[in-house]
Scaffold this motif. Structure first.
Motif: not given
Length: 146
Positions: A59-62, A82-91
């Motif tokens: 998240l920091d780098r992206l 987890d990846g699901v949490t990361v995906a939600r934030q990215l999306h």
């Protein structure tokens, strides 16, 4: 590219005028991250532009280079986030970003609906290779047009 490299490779090479798909990979297992990097390197039309070994690091780098990435290959089982949490934030931040889950889990074992979190595809880690990456092209292209 070194896995610990903090720089993002922003070169946009192309073969015969074809746009290259810029990939960011996230996995807390260094051996798999190296294997994924090798797959990306040998797959025509794809370029590894960065990687992270944790959800927070991704998240920091992206947050700095999200617009320079076309697809995020994202492990579901990461350490502190987890990846699901990361995906939600990215999306939420980049709805046009193609997020692809890579996991040793079966898709049915992913908490919640993977597509609800913004993921466009799920690829089991044992099947990840150049053909699996190339099979994602239509999905990635459709995502770019949205």
């Amino acid at each position: 590219m070194e896995l610990d490299d903090r720089r993002i490779d922003r070169r946009h090479p192309s073969a015969a005028g074809q746009r290259v798909i810029r990939v960011f990979a996230v996995d807390d297992q260094i051996p798999f991250l190296r294997a994924a990097a090798a797959v990306i390197k040998v797959t025509d039309g794809f370029q590894l532009v960065g990687c992270a070994t944790s959800g927070r690091s991704a998240l920091d780098r992206l947050s700095v280079v999200g617009g320079d990435v076309d697809i995020v290959l994202l492990d579901i089982q990461l350490g502190e986030m987890d990846g699901v949490t990361v995906a939600r934030q990215l999306h939420q931040q980049w709805p046009e970003l193609a997020i692809v889950y890579l996991s040793m889990l079966d898709e049915d074992d992913v908490p919640g609906d993977p597509h609800e979190s913004g993921a466009v595809a799920f690829v089991p880690k044992p099947t990840f290779g150049p053909s699996a990456l190339e099979a994602l092209l239509p999905t990635i292209e459709r995502r770019r047009l949205t």
